[in-house]
Scaffold this motif. Structure first.
Motif, PDB file in Angstrom:
ATOM      1  N   ALA A 143       0.438  -1.211  -0.039  1.00 44.08           N
ATOM      2  CA  ALA A 143      -0.107   0.258  -0.206  1.00 44.08           C
ATOM      3  C   ALA A 143       0.993   1.831   0.020  1.00 44.08           C
ATOM      4  O   ALA A 143       1.550   1.752   1.081  1.00 44.08           O
ATOM      5  N   HIS A 144       0.483   2.249  -0.750  1.00 48.76           N
ATOM      6  CA  HIS A 144       2.180   3.134  -1.323  1.00 48.76           C
ATOM      7  C   HIS A 144       1.187   4.330  -0.838  1.00 48.76           C
ATOM      8  O   HIS A 144       0.392   5.182  -1.635  1.00 48.76           O
ATOM      9  N   VAL A 145       0.994   4.373   0.699  1.00 45.32           N
ATOM     10  CA  VAL A 145      -0.015   5.968   1.815  1.00 45.32           C
ATOM     11  C   VAL A 145      -0.338   6.783   1.079  1.00 45.32           C
ATOM     12  O   VAL A 145      -1.569   7.537   0.807  1.00 45.32           O
ATOM     13  N   GLN A 146       0.609   6.777   0.496  1.00 44.67           N
ATOM     14  CA  GLN A 146       0.210   8.835   0.147  1.00 44.67           C
ATOM     15  C   GLN A 146       0.005   8.614  -1.049  1.00 44.67           C
ATOM     16  O   GLN A 146      -0.521   9.578  -1.678  1.00 44.67           O
ATOM     17  N   SER A 147      -0.448   7.975  -2.366  1.00 42.49           N
ATOM     18  CA  SER A 147      -1.740   7.565  -3.055  1.00 42.49           C
ATOM     19  C   SER A 147      -1.986   7.001  -2.783  1.00 42.49           C
ATOM     20  O   SER A 147      -2.957   7.039  -4.006  1.00 42.49           O
ATOM     21  N   LEU A 148      -2.788   7.341  -1.896  1.00 47.10           N
ATOM     22  CA  LEU A 148      -4.533   6.905  -1.308  1.00 47.10           C
ATOM     23  C   LEU A 148      -4.995   8.181  -1.581  1.00 47.10           C
ATOM     24  O   LEU A 148      -4.972   9.006  -0.847  1.00 47.10           O
TER      25      LEU A 148
END
Length: 1040
Positions: A143-148
């Motif tokens: 999960a690429h968090v800051q792209s969510l």
């Protein structure tokens, strides 16, 4: 056979449940019916089917080639898990964790639902061992968090928080990899809601001891990039996140570990160079927060740079907030360095830091006429107050210099400045014996007292005021005011009470006397009270057979100061025993006429007795004194005055005056409201027997007629019935738990007096007493019967043009207030009657003023201080129930009767809380504007006082009525009433603070109109006109 039947039934039920589950899945996934998730969750909670059966039913959906179909399947499963995670078995959780970890690698449209499912699973108490680490690794990797999106990032933070709360030891097994994963997840976060969650995680990492390892600096950088917080919440923010909340959350992270010192302290120095005030304040407060954690090892390297920044901010700032934050930071640093434990060969960093401060600040104290003396003094005081060790060093450097300068300076202004600086250093703090140490000021006690006494002997009012404050500070600290100096202090204070005519000096002396008498009551009882008594009863110088007018006036002023001083020092029982007899002796002399006391002096004595009762009445010993001595003496003197006629010289007792009786009332009320239960019951019994039966056995000097009837109206004299106000003060201020004896008989007598007495003071006091008793009377048939008979009589007297109509109206008004306060059902009929009287030719104005009485706090009865039965928000309720009725009656009234309705409305609105005013103003604004044109000055003043606070934050409806409002306000500038002119000018001043585009069109007109009140004959009007005109002149100019 029966077994086969049961098995068959069970199989049929299972088939039905399976069909139902498949139907719910189909309708949710294919039919897009979101409500089916709730039904599915209900089935799982009821045991109709299990989570694994749901996964099986979702099989085709979860393996579909269409991402949207897979997403709907995962969404259904996640929504059910959010409601049913508490019912899962460990084996089920293990299967679901594996499933969701695999789904993290799926299409991006499925990711939000996968995270929601994992969030629910992390709340499970039966999460299998190792699952927490597995989940985190999958989230950090896939999960690429800051792209969510925002909600998905929030979900990731919640997963971390849940696991940190329940699986702390497992996560710590990851070592610094956990911190690295968090840093990557948080890096670049922008939303304040998510930042609060991220700061919470960061704080947990610090406080729970997670290993940071080589990622310490990265961890600090990823959080410190938000420092200082610059966030302004949007208007009507539904989330309620404030800048202060973010600041405190981030500060808890940055100041949470000593390992951050090498990064944080240079950052603070850098941010202090900002031009933004909020950034400076935040930086200084963060530095102060570091003081509780950092020691000399962390601070020593950065002290010169920190001190340079702190000195600049305190010396050069024009902001009180920045200065306060800077001084707090100085105190925090000094306190931190004071706690450091030093080895024998290490340098004392505290002394190094204090040397820096003394080097830059001490020399400014030698320049009391320059502006840097105060910033320097405040810094040194902040450092001294931080610890005992610091105060030793600072005081040894500062006090000799200040005392020497004070003794050598000749100008009063410079001596006053030095004395004020000294007072700042002498304020009670850590100078005392915190851990058994001697007070650091003891060695300077003699020169300090000498400076105080010399200042008290000066003629400069400023020096005297500062000296009294310094003396108070000395007296509050052990060892700084020995007996000889205490006696000299009392001597100086007594002299100032007797001789000093300056009002500000007198006030400062009274405050000093009150503070010191509480600590040293014996000294004041022995040395001040006798001298005050002597001054009160001494005769003024005479010229011929009469006192000189100037001497007489001076003697009255001395007496008033002495009386005030007696009240100021009477905070302890031993002093009350000495001062109260003196005050009662004054009242006795005023009654007998032996001394030339004026009515104002007698009123001042009553105010002093009231003050003593309020400040010391909770003490049982003081309450006993007032119950046994003061109340009987006051009642006895007042009744004697009422019974006696004029003496042979034609002089009346001053205690007959309504003003004096009105001043005695709050004394009795203050005492009775504070009596303990036994004394309160005895007081009730005595007061009722006195006024009903003429029982004077408890009164001193029992020389009263045997047939004393104080509640009977006498056509030839009103003096006896005036004393009913004393009955009101005694019985209506007692706690509600106290039972009033013979209350029915007492109410009948009070009602009769209210109707038959011709004297306004008497029948009004009787009505108040009746209302006060009715307000506290318990619910029941006795109360209902009394109210029914009284209401019938009131209605008849008011409606039939009776000669006693005014008396009946007065009783109606007070009974209505008594019932309104307690939400009694009958209050509605009485207030309706009051509404009808607004159209009455005789009583309209009185009825309008009655609405002020209903909505405001009465000072002597029916208030919370008298233990009245007052329900919360009764004003709002009364306004909500009657405002529409009042507006309707106004619209239908004939023109000559409209003024009364406007006056009533103005009184109602003016006594509402401001927030309620803002809510109700739009509907009532046309009527309030019309009220400004009403010729009644009372209506105008009440309306203006209502509008002024509203104009500071006006509702939208007001901005559309500015034309009419400005015209009416300008017209009131020429009102015959000074109060109306002042109030209108204040409203005009408030208008200047509205947005420029709204008020600029009126600028020229208002400036021209304001030229007239600049020449008003009253100074206060001219003062308001100058303020208003100055603001309107600046309107529209840049930088305003």
């Amino acid at each position: 056979m029966r077994v086969r039947v049961k098995v068959g039934v069970a199989l049929q039920a299972m088939a039905a449940d399976s069909a139902l589950l498949l139907g719910l899945v189909e309708e949710f996934v294919t039919g897009q019916q979101d409500s089916k998730a709730e039904e599915t969750a209900t089935g799982v909670k009821n045991g109709q089917f299990t989570i694994l059966q749901l996964v099986e039913a979702l099989g085709l959906s979860l393996t579909s080639s269409e991402p949207q179909t897979r997403g709907r399947g995962v969404q259904l499963l996640s929504q059910v898990l959010q409601q049913c995670y508490g019912n899962l078995q460990e084996s089920e959780v293990e299967v679901l964790v594996t499933f969701y970890e695999n789904r993290l690698k799926d299409h991006y449209v499925i990711m939000p639902h996968v995270l929601e499912g994992l969030k629910a699973l992390t709340k499970c108490l039966v999460l299998p061992p190792g699952s927490a680490v597995s989940i985190l690794k999958s989230v950090f990797q896939d999960a690429h968090v800051q792209s969510l999106m925002l909600a998905q990032r929030s979900c990731v933070y919640c997963i971390l928080i849940n696991l940190m709360d329940s699986r702390e030891e497992e996560l710590k097994g990851l070592g610094s990899d956990f911190v690295f994963g968090f840093v990557q997840s948080m890096d670049g976060e922008r939303d304040p809601r998510n930042l609060l969650l991220a700061f919470q995680i960061a704080r947990k990492i610090i406080t729970q001891g997670y290993e940071m390892g080589k990622f310490t600096e990265e961890f600090f950088e990823v959080t410190s990039c938000y420092f200082p917080i610059d966030f302004t919440p949007p208007p009507n923010d539904p989330h309620g996140i404030t800048q202060e909340e973010l600041i405190l959350s981030l500060r808890a992270v940055l100041t949470g570990s000593q390992r951050f010192a090498e990064y944080l302290l240079p950052l603070i120095v850098e941010k202090l160079d900002s031009d933004v005030q909020s950034a400076k304040v935040d930086s200084l407060q963060t530095l102060a927060a570091c003081g509780s954690l950092y020691g000399h090892k962390e601070l020593s390297e950065f002290l010169p740079g920190l001190w340079s920044s702190l000195r600049r901010e305190v010396f050069q700032t024009a902001s009180e907030k920045v200065e306060t934050a800077g001084l707090s930071a100085v105190s925090a640093l000094v306190a931190s360095l004071s706690r450091s434990v030093l080895s024998s060969d290490s340098e004392d960093v505290l002394h190094v830091f204090l040397d820096l401060i003394l080097k830059d600040c001490l020399h400014h104290l030698a320049e009391p006429d320059l502006k840097l003396v105060w910033p320097s003094a405040k810094i040194l005081q902040a450092a001294s107050n931080a610890s005992y060790r610091a105060s030793l060093k600072v005081m040894s450097a500062v006090m000799p210099s200040l005392l020497e300068q004070y003794n050598t300076q000749t100008q009063c202004s410079q001596r006053r400045t030095l004395l004020e600086v000294l007072q700042g250093f002498v304020q009670p703090s850590l100078h005392g014996t915190e851990h058994g140490e001697d007070n650091v000021l003891v060695e300077f006690q003699k020169p300090l007292c000498s400076a105080v006494f010399s200042a008290l002997a000066e003629s400069s009012a400023g020096l005297q005021i500062t000296a009294t404050r310094l003396l108070t500070s000395l007296g509050k600290q052990s060892g700084l005011l020995p007996l000889s100096d205490l006696e000299l202090s009392v001597h100086h204070l007594t002299r100032l009470v007797l001789e000093e005519q300056d009002a500000q000096v007198s006030l400062a002396v009274m405050e000093c006397c009150g503070a010191l008498a509480y600590i040293y009551p014996e000294a004041f009882a022995m040395r001040m009270v006798p001298r005050l008594k002597e001054a009160i009863f001494s005769e003024p110088m005479v010229e011929g057979d009469r006192p000189c007018p100037s001497d007489s006036n001076s003697q009255q002023a001395v007496r008033r100061r002495c009386v005030t001083a007696l009240a100021s020092v009477s905070s302890q029982p031993s002093l009350v025993q000495e001062s109260v007899p003196v005050l009662l002796q004054i009242l006795t002399s005023a009654h007998t006429g032996r001394d030339s006391f004026s009515s104002d002096e007698v009123t001042s004595v009553c105010h002093s007795l009231q003050r003593i009762a309020e400040q010391a009445g909770q003490d049982p010993e003081v309450g006993q004194i007032f119950h046994d001595i003061v109340i009987p003496r006051l009642l006895g003197l007042a009744i004697q005055a009422a019974l006696q006629g004029e003496d042979s010289s034609g002089r009346n007792s001053l205690l007959k005056d309504e003003a004096v009786l009105s001043a005695i009332v709050p004394v009795l009320s203050a005492v009775c409201a504070r009596l303990h239960s036994e004394l309160a019951s005895l007081m009730a019994s005595r007061a009722v027997r006195l006024f009903l039966d003429g029982d004077v056995s408890f009164l001193p000097e029992n020389a009263f007629p045997s047939n004393l009837q104080l509640l009977k109206a006498h056509p030839d004299s009103c003096y006896q019935t005036r004393t009913v106000c004393l009955l009101m003060a005694c019985v209506c201020s007692l706690p509600r738990s106290v039972e009033i004896p013979e209350v029915d008989r007492l109410l009948v007598e009070l009602e009769e007096l209210s109707f038959t007495c011709l004297h306004p003071f008497s029948y009004t006091s009787a009505a108040k007493c009746f209302a006060g008793l009715i307000n506290k009377r318990p619910e029941g048939t006795a109360l209902d019967a009394m109210l029914e008979s009284t209401t019938k009589r009131l209605t008849a007297e008011v409606e039939n043009q009776s000669p006693m109509r005014m008396q009946a109206f007065t009783l109606l008004l007070w009974v209505a207030k008594a019932l309104l306060l307690r939400y009694h059902p009958l209050s509605t009929s009485l207030t309706d009657k009051l509404f009808s009287l607004l159209g009455d030719s005789e009583l309209a104005s009185h009825a309008a003023d009655g609405f002020y009485l209903l909505m405001s706090d009465s000072p002597d009865v029916l208030n919370r201080g008298c233990h009245a039965n007052v329900r919360i928000m009764y004003r709002q309720r009364f306004f909500a129930e009657n405002s529409a009725k009042l507006v309707q009656s106004f619209n239908s009234a004939v023109p000559e009767r409209k003024a009364a309705y406007l006056k009533a409305l103005s009184h109602m609105v003016n006594n509402l809380p401001k927030q309620v005013q803002l809510t109700e103003l739009p509907a009532l604004l046309p009527l309030l504007l019309e009220a400004l044109s009403c010729p009644d000055q009372g209506v105008q003043l009440s309306t203006l006082s209502c509008l002024q606070p509203v104009l500071l934050d006006p509702p939208a409806a007001l901005t559309t009525q500015l034309d009419g409002l400005v015209a009416r306000l300008l017209a009131l500038n020429s009102s015959p009433s000074m109060k109306v002119r002042i109030a209108s000018l204040r409203c005009i001043l408030a208008l200047s603070h509205l947005p420029d585009h709204l008020v600029l069109p009126f600028r020229a007109k208002i400036l021209q109109a304001l030229a007239v009140p600049l020449d008003d004959k009253k100074r206060l009007v001219r003062k308001e006109a100058v303020l208003a005109r100055g603001e309107w002149f600046l309107l529209g100019n840049p930088g305003r």
